[in-house]
Write an enzyme that holds these catalytic residues in place. Structure first.
Site, PDB file in Angstrom:
ATOM      1  N   ARG A 130     -63.241 -26.965   9.821  1.00 19.54           N
ATOM      2  CA  ARG A 130     -62.669 -26.777   8.494  1.00 19.54           C
ATOM      3  C   ARG A 130     -63.149 -27.887   7.571  1.00 19.54           C
ATOM      4  O   ARG A 130     -63.423 -29.002   8.011  1.00 19.54           O
ATOM      5  CB  ARG A 130     -61.137 -26.812   8.548  1.00 19.54           C
ATOM      6  CG  ARG A 130     -60.501 -25.556   9.116  1.00 19.54           C
ATOM      7  CD  ARG A 130     -58.981 -25.631   9.094  1.00 19.54           C
ATOM      8  NE  ARG A 130     -58.478 -26.609  10.013  1.00 19.54           N
ATOM      9  CZ  ARG A 130     -58.066 -27.835   9.695  1.00 19.54           C
ATOM     10  NH1 ARG A 130     -58.059 -28.237   8.426  1.00 19.54           N
ATOM     11  NH2 ARG A 130     -57.631 -28.666  10.612  1.00 19.54           N
ATOM     12  N   TYR A 178     -67.605 -20.618   9.552  1.00 20.64           N
ATOM     13  CA  TYR A 178     -66.873 -21.186  10.689  1.00 20.64           C
ATOM     14  C   TYR A 178     -65.353 -21.082  10.605  1.00 20.64           C
ATOM     15  O   TYR A 178     -64.747 -21.491   9.610  1.00 20.64           O
ATOM     16  CB  TYR A 178     -67.241 -22.665  10.869  1.00 20.64           C
ATOM     17  CG  TYR A 178     -66.780 -23.186  12.214  1.00 20.64           C
ATOM     18  CD1 TYR A 178     -67.566 -23.014  13.344  1.00 20.64           C
ATOM     19  CD2 TYR A 178     -65.533 -23.771  12.370  1.00 20.64           C
ATOM     20  CE1 TYR A 178     -67.124 -23.432  14.583  1.00 20.64           C
ATOM     21  CE2 TYR A 178     -65.088 -24.203  13.607  1.00 20.64           C
ATOM     22  CZ  TYR A 178     -65.896 -24.030  14.709  1.00 20.64           C
ATOM     23  OH  TYR A 178     -65.459 -24.446  15.943  1.00 20.64           O
ATOM     24  N   GLY A 179     -64.755 -20.607  11.658  1.00 22.51           N
ATOM     25  CA  GLY A 179     -63.322 -20.706  11.946  1.00 22.51           C
ATOM     26  C   GLY A 179     -62.395 -20.594  10.758  1.00 22.51           C
ATOM     27  O   GLY A 179     -62.421 -19.634   9.998  1.00 22.51           O
ATOM     28  N   GLY A 180     -61.549 -21.604  10.627  1.00 23.21           N
ATOM     29  CA  GLY A 180     -60.506 -21.592   9.615  1.00 23.21           C
ATOM     30  C   GLY A 180     -61.022 -21.436   8.187  1.00 23.21           C
ATOM     31  O   GLY A 180     -60.261 -21.080   7.292  1.00 23.21           O
ATOM     32  N   LYS A 183     -55.708 -19.588   8.815  1.00 20.20           N
ATOM     33  CA  LYS A 183     -55.152 -20.688   8.035  1.00 20.20           C
ATOM     34  C   LYS A 183     -54.960 -20.305   6.566  1.00 20.20           C
ATOM     35  O   LYS A 183     -53.985 -20.706   5.922  1.00 20.20           O
ATOM     36  CB  LYS A 183     -56.026 -21.937   8.163  1.00 20.20           C
ATOM     37  CG  LYS A 183     -56.052 -22.501   9.592  1.00 20.20           C
ATOM     38  CD  LYS A 183     -54.666 -22.819  10.038  1.00 20.20           C
ATOM     39  CE  LYS A 183     -54.388 -23.114  11.481  1.00 20.20           C
ATOM     40  NZ  LYS A 183     -55.200 -23.883  12.328  1.00 20.20           N
ATOM     41  N   HIS A 234     -47.393 -24.337  11.061  1.00 21.05           N
ATOM     42  CA  HIS A 234     -48.485 -24.585  12.012  1.00 21.05           C
ATOM     43  C   HIS A 234     -47.850 -24.911  13.371  1.00 21.05           C
ATOM     44  O   HIS A 234     -47.868 -26.063  13.805  1.00 21.05           O
ATOM     45  CB  HIS A 234     -49.328 -25.760  11.486  1.00 21.05           C
ATOM     46  CG  HIS A 234     -50.640 -25.941  12.187  1.00 21.05           C
ATOM     47  ND1 HIS A 234     -51.336 -27.127  12.129  1.00 21.05           N
ATOM     48  CD2 HIS A 234     -51.388 -25.118  12.935  1.00 21.05           C
ATOM     49  CE1 HIS A 234     -52.460 -27.006  12.823  1.00 21.05           C
ATOM     50  NE2 HIS A 234     -52.513 -25.799  13.323  1.00 21.05           N
ATOM     51  N   SER A 267     -53.857 -30.218  14.166  1.00 20.94           N
ATOM     52  CA  SER A 267     -55.022 -29.591  14.783  1.00 20.94           C
ATOM     53  C   SER A 267     -55.563 -30.441  15.924  1.00 20.94           C
ATOM     54  O   SER A 267     -55.691 -31.659  15.800  1.00 20.94           O
ATOM     55  CB  SER A 267     -56.109 -29.393  13.730  1.00 20.94           C
ATOM     56  OG  SER A 267     -55.609 -28.594  12.689  1.00 20.94           O
ATOM     57  N   CYS A 284     -54.169 -31.250  18.697  1.00 14.86           N
ATOM     58  CA  CYS A 284     -53.188 -32.188  19.259  1.00 14.86           C
ATOM     59  C   CYS A 284     -52.308 -31.536  20.317  1.00 14.86           C
ATOM     60  O   CYS A 284     -51.235 -32.040  20.632  1.00 14.86           O
ATOM     61  CB  CYS A 284     -52.346 -32.796  18.151  1.00 14.86           C
ATOM     62  SG  CYS A 284     -53.292 -33.927  17.115  1.00 14.86           S
ATOM     63  N   GLY A 285     -52.724 -30.388  20.856  1.00  9.16           N
ATOM     64  CA  GLY A 285     -52.068 -29.906  22.071  1.00  9.16           C
ATOM     65  C   GLY A 285     -51.199 -28.660  21.975  1.00  9.16           C
ATOM     66  O   GLY A 285     -50.470 -28.370  22.923  1.00  9.16           O
ATOM     67  N   LYS A 286     -51.266 -27.886  20.887  1.00  8.09           N
ATOM     68  CA  LYS A 286     -50.416 -26.683  20.794  1.00  8.09           C
ATOM     69  C   LYS A 286     -50.788 -25.635  21.848  1.00  8.09           C
ATOM     70  O   LYS A 286     -49.925 -25.126  22.553  1.00  8.09           O
ATOM     71  CB  LYS A 286     -50.502 -26.055  19.388  1.00  8.09           C
ATOM     72  CG  LYS A 286     -49.809 -26.859  18.305  1.00  8.09           C
ATOM     73  CD  LYS A 286     -49.863 -26.173  16.947  1.00  8.09           C
ATOM     74  CE  LYS A 286     -51.279 -25.981  16.448  1.00  8.09           C
ATOM     75  NZ  LYS A 286     -52.063 -27.213  16.311  1.00  8.09           N
ATOM     76  N   THR A 287     -52.088 -25.309  21.928  1.00  6.50           N
ATOM     77  CA  THR A 287     -52.500 -24.264  22.870  1.00  6.50           C
ATOM     78  C   THR A 287     -52.125 -24.666  24.295  1.00  6.50           C
ATOM     79  O   THR A 287     -51.600 -23.863  25.070  1.00  6.50           O
ATOM     80  CB  THR A 287     -54.012 -23.997  22.752  1.00  6.50           C
ATOM     81  OG1 THR A 287     -54.300 -23.637  21.402  1.00  6.50           O
ATOM     82  CG2 THR A 287     -54.454 -22.878  23.683  1.00  6.50           C
ATOM     83  N   ASN A 288     -52.372 -25.929  24.630  1.00  5.05           N
ATOM     84  CA  ASN A 288     -52.042 -26.414  25.973  1.00  5.05           C
ATOM     85  C   ASN A 288     -50.551 -26.323  26.262  1.00  5.05           C
ATOM     86  O   ASN A 288     -50.141 -25.864  27.333  1.00  5.05           O
ATOM     87  CB  ASN A 288     -52.511 -27.863  26.139  1.00  5.05           C
ATOM     88  CG  ASN A 288     -53.982 -27.927  26.482  1.00  5.05           C
ATOM     89  OD1 ASN A 288     -54.355 -27.885  27.648  1.00  5.05           O
ATOM     90  ND2 ASN A 288     -54.831 -27.978  25.465  1.00  5.05           N
ATOM     91  N   ASP A 305     -50.485 -21.182  17.635  1.00  2.00           N
ATOM     92  CA  ASP A 305     -50.965 -21.918  16.454  1.00  2.00           C
ATOM     93  C   ASP A 305     -50.097 -21.736  15.207  1.00  2.00           C
ATOM     94  O   ASP A 305     -49.952 -22.666  14.441  1.00  2.00           O
ATOM     95  CB  ASP A 305     -52.407 -21.504  16.139  1.00  2.00           C
ATOM     96  CG  ASP A 305     -53.135 -22.485  15.232  1.00  2.00           C
ATOM     97  OD1 ASP A 305     -53.108 -23.693  15.523  1.00  2.00           O
ATOM     98  OD2 ASP A 305     -53.716 -22.053  14.216  1.00  2.00           O
ATOM     99  N   ASN A 363     -65.489 -29.760  18.507  1.00  2.98           N
ATOM    100  CA  ASN A 363     -64.641 -28.693  17.964  1.00  2.98           C
ATOM    101  C   ASN A 363     -65.153 -27.306  18.391  1.00  2.98           C
ATOM    102  O   ASN A 363     -64.891 -26.314  17.726  1.00  2.98           O
ATOM    103  CB  ASN A 363     -64.556 -28.794  16.433  1.00  2.98           C
ATOM    104  CG  ASN A 363     -63.456 -27.907  15.840  1.00  2.98           C
ATOM    105  OD1 ASN A 363     -62.381 -27.757  16.423  1.00  2.98           O
ATOM    106  ND2 ASN A 363     -63.727 -27.306  14.683  1.00  2.98           N
ATOM    107  N   ARG A 406     -65.141 -23.824  20.171  1.00  3.42           N
ATOM    108  CA  ARG A 406     -63.924 -23.001  20.286  1.00  3.42           C
ATOM    109  C   ARG A 406     -64.181 -21.726  21.070  1.00  3.42           C
ATOM    110  O   ARG A 406     -65.314 -21.276  21.206  1.00  3.42           O
ATOM    111  CB  ARG A 406     -63.446 -22.610  18.880  1.00  3.42           C
ATOM    112  CG  ARG A 406     -63.065 -23.803  18.003  1.00  3.42           C
ATOM    113  CD  ARG A 406     -61.596 -23.849  17.709  1.00  3.42           C
ATOM    114  NE  ARG A 406     -61.200 -25.131  17.115  1.00  3.42           N
ATOM    115  CZ  ARG A 406     -59.929 -25.487  16.957  1.00  3.42           C
ATOM    116  NH1 ARG A 406     -58.955 -24.689  17.316  1.00  3.42           N
ATOM    117  NH2 ARG A 406     -59.633 -26.653  16.433  1.00  3.42           N
ATOM    118  N   GLY A 429     -48.999 -30.339  32.294  1.00  9.09           N
ATOM    119  CA  GLY A 429     -47.868 -29.769  33.038  1.00  9.09           C
ATOM    120  C   GLY A 429     -46.684 -30.720  33.151  1.00  9.09           C
ATOM    121  O   GLY A 429     -45.527 -30.298  33.250  1.00  9.09           O
TER     122      GLY A 429
END
Ligand code: GTP
Ligand code: SPV
Ligand code: MN
Length: 615
Positions: A87, A215-217, A224, A244, A266, A268-272, A293, A384, A386, A512
């Protein structure tokens, strides 16, 4: 269809009927075609046949590279222009009538100026090219919380990604019917020159114009641009929140389900977090992904905050993703996935830094260059890089992920990437204090946006790059939401990224093991576990956080959970500067929260409230 000079090709499935019956849509498409002057217009219906045809064409043109179909069925690799890998916040604009409406944290352009400036660039931009008209729905089909958008683009890559990320094609058109209420998105890749790259949002027109990027966003306009920037503006005017945030269901061994939403900036671990598999100690606990997301949240009939995931797929960070860190993501991206800017192995497999197994001796890097383990100093995959994968591939997709009413949220978590200061977990005293936590969020910048990486900046609610109006008014909107919520979610702040001052390593194992923290959060939200009151908020007492079987030094846990008065004082000082930017738009309740916080610290400093007081 209004009269115009461009030949029109329609997808086969739509052939019996006129391609578009909605008069508002056909008028707008005709206008955009007059502007961009494509050779051909294709109305996308979202069918399998269309997917195959466009994929074949993308392969033929070198836009997609087929991967090893035995190992990765239905998977392809895309390499973006090396100048176009994330982005671009400095080229992203909120085009409201006044600069004040966009606020001090957004780039602003007057709508007329933006339409004129970008209009010149769009003029004739699709000569010799095909214009794809992509109708899509953000949110479950026919949910009262969902929104329809139409993206016009000249990029097959965008069409194929939108097909994964949103409910795309005929179903979205059917949902729209003859309504004029849809987001108008126009995108052209142009020559992918950063000097001609602009991502402009017109919240008051429900319109997005994006040019010069692929690209992406920047270009998947449902994500976004619509779901957050335009969405947040619609949320303000219509009384809901576009955030977000990931959304997850936490199921106890007894089958009790608690829904949690979490905002981390962005990369910082949301998907995980949204796909986490709890470690052995928490056998019987299960995490179910609703979204990874974005959350759209509205107060339901029952007075609870209810969340839907407007998206239909994951546009996730590849580097760091492995069977060790995120097995569910690895399973999700094993088929029907588009990879962008990862490295390629000799046998047509993908690779990135942090993937399982040996580092291959030789690779083709994300730019298409030969790469060797011994000789190359640069990363093989872009930081980045993806994957775009359908959410239905996710083995832990919540069975309520398509619930049109949304899931009831019991806890909201704000988290940043912070080497110092912010403890592992802390609970706000109440909603207003929680909004203050969110508004004060700071985080180190990441590769998800172009610019310097690793600099701490204020990123309120992880929405700094995504709030489509004055962020001071956005804070007020958050505070005001309390009026309608009868069971307000409990609010928490977390930090998985605190570092050991001596060796610079992360103190908390994360992934985990975050279940240990999440369990306390769920139990707090359900009012059934203790805590220690501190001037900062509630923190777990020594026995509240289940640390059994955790293979790390207890000193480290102490350090990860510690709070230091001087560090927080500095934190609040930088927050003061940030809040001051909003002038009269800053709600007084937030400034008072900050002052009370500071006053509590000063009081305790007189009595030498020590860092040993962390539990
Ligand atoms: P966006 O898609 O950009 O919004 O990112 P995201 O918030 O979904 O972040 P994601 O889960 O993709 O994680 C980004 C990076 O953080 C990856 O390299 C992960 O390996 C790393 N990460 C995620 N969770 C943890 C954690 O608990 N601890 C540590 N140390 N790293 C983590
Ligand atoms: C983010 O940067 O927060 C993302 C990736 O989720 S992008 O779609 O590029 O915005
Ligand atoms: Mn994101």
């Amino acid at each position: 269809m209004s009269t115009q000079s461009h030949p029109i090709a329609v997808s086969s499935a739509a052939q019996e009927k006129p391609a578009i019956q909605n008069p508002h849509l056909s008028k707008w498409v005709a206008e955009m075609a007059d502007l961009c002057k494509p050779d051909k217009i294709v109305f996308c219906d979202g069918s399998e046949e269309e997917k195959k045809r466009l994929t074949d064409e993308a392969v033929e043109k070198g836009v997609l590279i087929p991967l090893n179909q035995q190992k990765l069925p239905g998977c392809y690799l895309h390499r973006s222009n090396p100048n176009d890998v994330a982005r671009v916040e400095q080229l992203t604009f909120i085009c409201t009538q006044t600069k004040e409406q966009a606020g001090p944290t957004n780039n602003w352009m007057a709508p007329n100026e933006a339409y004129a400036k970008l209009g010149k660039l769009f003029d004739g931009s699709m000569k010799g090219r095909t214009m794809y008209v992509v109708p899509y729905c953000m949110g479950p089909l026919n949910s009262p919380l969902s929104k329809v958008g139409v993206e016009i683009t000249d990029s097959i890559y965008v069409v194929l990604n939108m097909r994964i990320m949103a409910r795309m094609g005929r179903a979205a058109l059917d949902m729209l019917g003859n309504s004029n209420d849809f987001n108008r998105g126009l995108h052209c890749t142009l020559d992918c020159n950063p000097d001609r790259r602009f991502i402009c949002h017109f919240p008051q027109d429900n319109t997005i114009w994006s040019i010069g990027s692929g690209y992406g966003g920047n270009v998947l306009l449902g994500k976004k641009c619509l779901a957050l920037r335009i969405g947040s503006y619609l949320g303000k005017t219509e009384g809901w929140l576009a955030e977000h945030m990931l959304i997850m269901g936490v199921e106890s061994p007894e089958g009790e389900m608690t829904y949690v939403a979490a905002a981390f900036p962005s990369a910082c671990g949301k998907t995980n977090f949204a796909m986490m598999i709890p470690t052995e100690r928490f056998r019987g606990w299960k995490i179910w992904t609703v979204g990874d997301d974005i959350a759209w949240m509205r107060v339901g009939e029952d007075g609870r905050l209810r969340a839907i995931n407007p998206e239909f797929g994951y546009f996730g960070v590849a580097p760091g993703t492995s069977f060790k860190s995120n097995p569910n993501a690895m399973k999700t991206i094993a088929k029907d996935t588009i990879y962008t800017n990862v490295a390629l192995t000799k046998d047509g497999d993908v690779w990135w830094e942090g993937k399982d197994g040996e580092i291959p001796e030789e690779l083709t890097d994300w730019k298409g260059n030969h790469w060797t383990k011994k000789g190359s100093t640069e990363k093989a995959a872009h930081p980045n890089a993806r994957f775009t994968a359908p959410s239905k591939n996710n083995p832990v997709l919540s069975r309520f992920s398509e619930d049109p009413e949304g899931v009831p949220i019991s806890a909201i978590i704000f988290g940043g990437r912070r080497a110092t200061t912010i403890p592992l977990v802390i609970q706000a005293f109440n909603w207003t204090h929680g909004v203050f936590f969110g508004a004060s969020l700071g985080s180190e910048t990441t590769a998800a946006a172009t610019g310097q990486v690793g600099i701490v900046r204020r990123d309120p609610m992880a929405m700094l790059p995504f709030c489509g109006y004055n962020m001071g008014d956005y804070f007020a909107h958050w505070l005001e939401m309390q009026a309608e919520i009868t069971n307000a979610p409990k609010v928490f702040m977390v930090n998985w990224f605190r570092r050991n001052k001596e060796n610079g390593k992360f103190m908390w194992p994360g992934f985990g093991e975050n279940m240990r923290v999440l369990k306390w959060i769920v139990d707090r939200a359900r009012l059934r576990v203790g805590g220690q009151e501190t001037p900062f908020g509630w923190v777990p007492k020594a026995d509240d956080l289940d640390l059994s079987g955790l293979d790390i030094d207890s000193d480290l846990v102490d350090e990860a959970t510690a709070v230091d008065l001087d560090e927080w004082k500095a934190e609040l000082e930088s927050g003061k500067e940030f809040f001051a930017k909003f002038g009269e738009h800053l709600p007084e309740a937030l400034d008072l929260q900050r002052k009370m916080f500071l006053a509590r610290i000063d009081t305790l400093k007189k009595r030498k409230w020590g860092a040993h007081h962390h539990h």
